[in-house]
Design an enzyme around this catalytic site. Structure first.
Site, mmCIF file in Angstrom:
data_model
loop_
_atom_site.group_PDB
_atom_site.id
_atom_site.type_symbol
_atom_site.label_atom_id
_atom_site.label_comp_id
_atom_site.label_asym_id
_atom_site.label_seq_id
_atom_site.Cartn_x
_atom_site.Cartn_y
_atom_site.Cartn_z
ATOM 1 N N HIS A 149 35.421 36.369 29.100
ATOM 2 C CA HIS A 149 35.077 35.509 30.237
ATOM 3 C C HIS A 149 36.237 35.429 31.222
ATOM 4 O O HIS A 149 37.397 35.630 30.878
ATOM 5 C CB HIS A 149 34.705 34.097 29.754
ATOM 6 C CG HIS A 149 35.882 33.229 29.431
ATOM 7 N ND1 HIS A 149 36.508 32.439 30.374
ATOM 8 C CD2 HIS A 149 36.557 33.024 28.263
ATOM 9 C CE1 HIS A 149 37.517 31.783 29.802
ATOM 10 N NE2 HIS A 149 37.576 32.119 28.526
ATOM 11 N N CYS A 150 35.888 35.140 32.467
ATOM 12 C CA CYS A 150 36.883 34.789 33.486
ATOM 13 C C CYS A 150 36.458 33.424 34.017
ATOM 14 O O CYS A 150 36.027 32.573 33.231
ATOM 15 C CB CYS A 150 36.987 35.859 34.575
ATOM 16 S SG CYS A 150 35.420 36.345 35.328
ATOM 17 N N ASN A 151 36.553 33.183 35.309
ATOM 18 C CA ASN A 151 36.095 31.891 35.835
ATOM 19 C C ASN A 151 34.574 31.875 36.006
ATOM 20 O O ASN A 151 33.882 31.056 35.420
ATOM 21 C CB ASN A 151 36.786 31.578 37.160
ATOM 22 C CG ASN A 151 38.275 31.333 36.987
ATOM 23 O OD1 ASN A 151 39.030 32.290 36.856
ATOM 24 N ND2 ASN A 151 38.695 30.087 36.962
#
Length: 203
Positions: A149-151
Protein backbone atom coordinates in the site's frame (compact mmCIF):
# COMPACT_ATOMS: atom_id res chain seq x y z
CA UNK A 1 -33.62 59.51 -17.50
CA UNK A 2 -30.22 59.16 -15.85
CA UNK A 3 -27.34 61.12 -17.29
CA UNK A 4 -24.12 59.39 -18.38
CA UNK A 5 -22.38 60.93 -15.38
CA UNK A 6 -24.97 59.37 -13.04
CA UNK A 7 -24.54 55.92 -14.65
CA UNK A 8 -20.78 56.13 -14.29
CA UNK A 9 -21.21 57.15 -10.65
CA UNK A 10 -23.36 54.07 -10.16
CA UNK A 11 -20.37 51.89 -11.01
CA UNK A 12 -17.95 53.79 -8.81
CA UNK A 13 -15.72 51.56 -6.70
CA UNK A 14 -16.94 53.40 -3.62
CA UNK A 15 -20.41 51.97 -4.21
CA UNK A 16 -19.36 48.35 -4.78
CA UNK A 17 -20.51 45.84 -2.21
CA UNK A 18 -17.97 44.12 0.04
CA UNK A 19 -16.80 40.84 -1.53
CA UNK A 20 -14.83 37.96 0.03
CA UNK A 21 -13.03 35.12 -1.74
CA UNK A 22 -11.25 32.11 -0.22
CA UNK A 23 -7.96 31.22 -1.88
CA UNK A 24 -5.74 28.22 -1.13
CA UNK A 25 -2.09 28.76 -1.98
CA UNK A 26 0.22 26.04 -3.32
CA UNK A 27 1.69 25.66 0.17
CA UNK A 28 -1.76 24.95 1.61
CA UNK A 29 -2.36 28.30 3.32
CA UNK A 30 -5.99 29.40 3.14
CA UNK A 31 -6.44 33.16 2.68
CA UNK A 32 -9.60 35.24 2.85
CA UNK A 33 -9.34 37.98 0.25
CA UNK A 34 -11.72 40.89 0.96
CA UNK A 35 -12.43 43.82 -1.31
CA UNK A 36 -14.44 46.75 -0.03
CA UNK A 37 -14.67 49.67 -2.41
CA UNK A 38 -11.14 50.47 -3.52
CA UNK A 39 -9.58 48.74 -0.51
CA UNK A 40 -8.19 45.20 -0.74
CA UNK A 41 -7.15 42.96 2.17
CA UNK A 42 -5.79 39.42 2.40
CA UNK A 43 -5.85 37.60 5.76
CA UNK A 44 -5.42 33.95 6.89
CA UNK A 45 -8.73 32.10 7.05
CA UNK A 46 -8.34 30.27 10.36
CA UNK A 47 -11.75 28.63 10.04
CA UNK A 48 -10.79 26.75 6.91
CA UNK A 49 -7.06 26.42 7.49
CA UNK A 50 -7.33 23.18 9.42
CA UNK A 51 -9.62 21.60 6.84
CA UNK A 52 -7.62 22.47 3.71
CA UNK A 53 -3.98 21.42 3.91
CA UNK A 54 -1.09 20.93 1.53
CA UNK A 55 -2.97 22.62 -1.29
CA UNK A 56 -5.06 19.52 -1.91
CA UNK A 57 -8.74 18.77 -1.36
CA UNK A 58 -8.95 16.08 1.27
CA UNK A 59 -11.11 13.01 0.72
CA UNK A 60 -12.40 11.69 4.03
CA UNK A 61 -14.25 8.66 2.61
CA UNK A 62 -12.67 5.27 3.36
CA UNK A 63 -11.25 3.17 0.52
CA UNK A 64 -11.29 -0.42 1.75
CA UNK A 65 -11.24 -2.01 -1.71
CA UNK A 66 -8.31 -4.42 -1.99
CA UNK A 67 -6.99 -5.69 -5.31
CA UNK A 68 -6.08 -9.38 -5.22
CA UNK A 69 -3.16 -9.49 -7.65
CA UNK A 70 -2.17 -13.10 -6.87
CA UNK A 71 -3.11 -15.35 -3.92
CA UNK A 72 -0.06 -13.99 -2.05
CA UNK A 73 0.01 -10.38 -3.29
CA UNK A 74 -2.58 -7.69 -2.52
CA UNK A 75 -2.80 -3.99 -3.39
CA UNK A 76 -4.63 -1.24 -1.50
CA UNK A 77 -4.69 2.26 -0.07
CA UNK A 78 -3.61 3.11 3.47
CA UNK A 79 -7.26 2.84 4.57
CA UNK A 80 -7.37 -0.91 4.06
CA UNK A 81 -3.91 -1.26 5.62
CA UNK A 82 -5.30 0.40 8.76
CA UNK A 83 -8.48 -1.67 8.91
CA UNK A 84 -7.90 -4.74 11.05
CA UNK A 85 -11.04 -6.52 9.89
CA UNK A 86 -9.99 -6.23 6.25
CA UNK A 87 -6.49 -7.48 7.00
CA UNK A 88 -7.74 -10.47 8.95
CA UNK A 89 -10.39 -11.34 6.38
CA UNK A 90 -7.75 -11.48 3.64
CA UNK A 91 -5.33 -13.43 5.86
CA UNK A 92 -2.60 -10.79 5.51
CA UNK A 93 0.68 -11.68 7.21
CA UNK A 94 3.05 -9.05 5.76
CA UNK A 95 2.57 -5.38 4.90
CA UNK A 96 4.80 -3.41 2.52
CA UNK A 97 4.30 0.30 3.17
CA UNK A 98 5.62 2.47 0.31
CA UNK A 99 3.78 5.62 1.41
CA UNK A 100 5.39 8.73 2.82
CA UNK A 101 4.51 9.69 6.38
CA UNK A 102 2.07 6.81 7.01
CA UNK A 103 2.58 4.85 10.20
CA UNK A 104 2.32 1.06 10.41
CA UNK A 105 -0.89 0.41 12.31
CA UNK A 106 -0.41 -3.05 13.83
CA UNK A 107 3.32 -3.81 14.24
CA UNK A 108 2.59 -6.43 16.88
CA UNK A 109 0.33 -8.41 14.54
CA UNK A 110 2.01 -8.27 11.11
CA UNK A 111 5.48 -8.21 9.60
CA UNK A 112 6.09 -4.75 8.16
CA UNK A 113 8.59 -3.18 5.81
CA UNK A 114 8.52 0.56 5.12
CA UNK A 115 10.12 1.92 1.97
CA UNK A 116 9.17 5.60 1.89
CA UNK A 117 9.03 7.14 -1.58
CA UNK A 118 7.52 10.26 -3.11
CA UNK A 119 4.82 10.11 -5.75
CA UNK A 120 6.66 12.39 -8.18
CA UNK A 121 7.32 11.70 -11.87
CA UNK A 122 11.04 12.36 -11.35
CA UNK A 123 11.35 9.78 -8.55
CA UNK A 124 13.42 6.78 -9.68
CA UNK A 125 10.98 4.15 -8.50
CA UNK A 126 12.97 1.27 -9.99
CA UNK A 127 15.75 2.04 -7.49
CA UNK A 128 13.36 0.89 -4.75
CA UNK A 129 12.36 -2.32 -6.49
CA UNK A 130 15.08 -4.70 -5.17
CA UNK A 131 14.28 -4.24 -1.46
CA UNK A 132 10.53 -4.29 -2.13
CA UNK A 133 10.73 -7.44 -4.23
CA UNK A 134 12.95 -9.15 -1.67
CA UNK A 135 10.37 -8.55 1.05
CA UNK A 136 7.51 -9.85 -1.12
CA UNK A 137 9.51 -12.92 -2.16
CA UNK A 138 10.46 -13.77 1.42
CA UNK A 139 6.83 -13.53 2.48
CA UNK A 140 5.80 -15.76 -0.40
CA UNK A 141 8.41 -18.35 0.58
CA UNK A 142 6.92 -18.35 4.09
CA UNK A 143 3.44 -18.98 2.63
CA UNK A 144 2.48 -15.47 3.65
CA UNK A 145 0.14 -12.90 2.11
CA UNK A 146 1.61 -9.46 1.40
CA UNK A 147 -0.43 -6.26 1.27
CA UNK A 148 1.34 -3.49 -0.65
CA UNK A 149 0.00 0.00 0.00
CA UNK A 150 0.88 3.67 -0.37
CA UNK A 151 -1.44 6.57 0.49
CA UNK A 152 -4.16 6.19 -2.13
CA UNK A 153 -3.20 2.81 -3.61
CA UNK A 154 -3.08 4.41 -7.05
CA UNK A 155 0.49 5.21 -8.11
CA UNK A 156 3.42 4.08 -5.93
CA UNK A 157 2.08 0.77 -4.65
CA UNK A 158 0.61 -0.03 -8.06
CA UNK A 159 3.97 0.62 -9.71
CA UNK A 160 5.74 -1.68 -7.24
CA UNK A 161 3.21 -4.44 -7.87
CA UNK A 162 3.47 -4.06 -11.66
CA UNK A 163 7.26 -4.10 -11.43
CA UNK A 164 7.14 -7.26 -9.29
CA UNK A 165 4.93 -9.05 -11.82
CA UNK A 166 7.36 -8.10 -14.57
CA UNK A 167 10.49 -9.05 -12.64
CA UNK A 168 9.46 -12.13 -10.72
CA UNK A 169 6.58 -13.54 -12.78
CA UNK A 170 8.13 -12.56 -16.13
CA UNK A 171 5.10 -10.66 -17.41
CA UNK A 172 5.32 -7.94 -20.03
CA UNK A 173 4.39 -4.40 -19.00
CA UNK A 174 1.01 -4.68 -20.73
CA UNK A 175 0.22 -7.99 -19.02
CA UNK A 176 1.28 -6.76 -15.58
CA UNK A 177 -0.59 -3.48 -15.93
CA UNK A 178 -3.73 -5.33 -17.03
CA UNK A 179 -3.59 -7.67 -14.03
CA UNK A 180 -3.20 -4.76 -11.61
CA UNK A 181 -5.89 -2.66 -13.32
CA UNK A 182 -8.37 -5.54 -13.35
CA UNK A 183 -7.74 -6.22 -9.67
CA UNK A 184 -7.89 -2.59 -8.61
CA UNK A 185 -9.46 -0.39 -11.34
CA UNK A 186 -8.49 2.94 -9.74
CA UNK A 187 -4.74 2.43 -10.20
CA UNK A 188 -2.96 5.09 -12.26
CA UNK A 189 0.82 5.39 -11.87
CA UNK A 190 2.03 8.92 -12.51
CA UNK A 191 3.48 9.59 -16.00
CA UNK A 192 7.07 9.28 -14.83
CA UNK A 193 6.43 5.90 -13.21
CA UNK A 194 4.57 4.66 -16.29
CA UNK A 195 7.49 5.56 -18.53
CA UNK A 196 9.95 3.83 -16.20
CA UNK A 197 7.81 0.70 -16.11
CA UNK A 198 7.45 0.60 -19.89
CA UNK A 199 11.22 0.65 -20.29
CA UNK A 200 11.94 -1.51 -17.24
CA UNK A 201 14.05 -4.52 -18.19
CA UNK A 202 14.46 -6.91 -15.23
CA UNK A 203 17.75 -8.77 -15.27
Amino acid sequence: MNSLAQEIAGFSTSRLRKQSTRVTTASGQVLLETRSGADYHSTPDTERQSADTCGFVQDFSLDLQVGIITPFLLLSSQDAAHDIDTLKKLKVTHVLNVAFGVENAFPELFTYKTVSMLDLPETDITAYFPECFEFITQARQQDGVVLVHCNAGVSRSASVVIGFLMSELKMSFDEAFSVAKTSRPQIQPNPGFLQQLKTYNPA
